[in-house]
Design an enzyme around this catalytic site. Sequence first.
Site, short mmCIF file in Angstrom:
data_model
loop_
_atom_site.label_atom_id
_atom_site.label_comp_id
_atom_site.label_asym_id
_atom_site.label_seq_id
_atom_site.Cartn_x
_atom_site.Cartn_y
_atom_site.Cartn_z
N LEU A 221 -14.28 -51.13 -13.20
CA LEU A 221 -13.04 -51.76 -12.73
C LEU A 221 -12.58 -51.18 -11.39
O LEU A 221 -12.35 -49.97 -11.28
CB LEU A 221 -11.94 -51.60 -13.78
CG LEU A 221 -10.60 -52.27 -13.47
CD1 LEU A 221 -10.76 -53.78 -13.37
CD2 LEU A 221 -9.56 -51.91 -14.53
N ASP A 222 -12.45 -52.06 -10.40
CA ASP A 222 -11.95 -51.70 -9.07
C ASP A 222 -12.77 -50.60 -8.39
O ASP A 222 -12.26 -49.87 -7.54
CB ASP A 222 -10.48 -51.28 -9.13
CG ASP A 222 -9.56 -52.44 -9.46
OD1 ASP A 222 -9.88 -53.58 -9.08
OD2 ASP A 222 -8.53 -52.22 -10.13
N GLU A 223 -14.04 -50.46 -8.75
CA GLU A 223 -14.88 -49.43 -8.16
C GLU A 223 -16.14 -49.99 -7.53
O GLU A 223 -17.09 -49.26 -7.24
CB GLU A 223 -15.24 -48.37 -9.21
CG GLU A 223 -14.05 -47.58 -9.72
CD GLU A 223 -14.44 -46.49 -10.70
OE1 GLU A 223 -15.64 -46.16 -10.76
OE2 GLU A 223 -13.55 -45.97 -11.39
#
Length: 277
Positions: A221-223
């Site tokens: 997530l969001d990486e």
Amino acid sequence: MKEYILLIDTHDSKGLVYNVSKILFANNLNIETNAEFVDKDTNKFFMRTVISGDVNPNLLLKELNEALPKDSTIKLNQKSKKDIVILATKESHVLGDLLIRYIDGELDANIKTVIANHEYLRDLVEKFDIPFHCISADDMERETHEDLVIEKIQEYNPELIVLAKYMRILTPKFVKTFPKQVLNIHHSFLPAFIGANPYKQAHHRGVKIIGATAHYVTDDLDEGPIIFQDVVNVDHSYSWQDMRRAGRNVEKIVLSNALQLLLEDRVFVYENKTVIL
């Protein structure tokens, strides 16, 4: 005269640029622009070349594959507008910005549709004569809802999917279905300020910089690999509402710039980072 974008990703070695240029010259092709980068840590070579002329794609790719190292990744894309699908929820700022840029001809793309899990943005989207589909997630398992979204996206067969503040976590199945096709945007406060109203939290801490990050979506997530980032300065005179307004402005700029880079085939991905040429 048609133009093509040649993208090469391989291990660095002597004579790469010479060998590519020689093949292009032998095929009577002109180099319009060229950019290269070598990552010294990984010995990876990246090259983006815009060429023009009477291109025979199959022949050109065959000759390049024969001349370059065996592990090379070589792509040849004709310059043309890419088809995109936008996913949204309720927030209108980044979606509205993309729609205006699209109508003004700033985005070299075809927005095929906007899909949302609420009806809030229908009127906005339909003002631009773009199809809008609401697939509500109410009383529905996440996987079931996502399957419906995937099915609708596949009807349009887009090259890119843009999350315009789409406030739902995507499953590994979604990422696997559309590998390296999904662009997302988030504010720079993650992971420091998680949860409701990060701008209030940032205001309370006296934050002096607000930014945004546009990245590929991965299972983490969001990486995912970062494509574009930007920041704006704030100070003690800003209320949390002022900070939110500044944050939304930078989100619009970052998302549109990242999308433009993808539309122009300027982004190479390796490991968990990008090279922009």
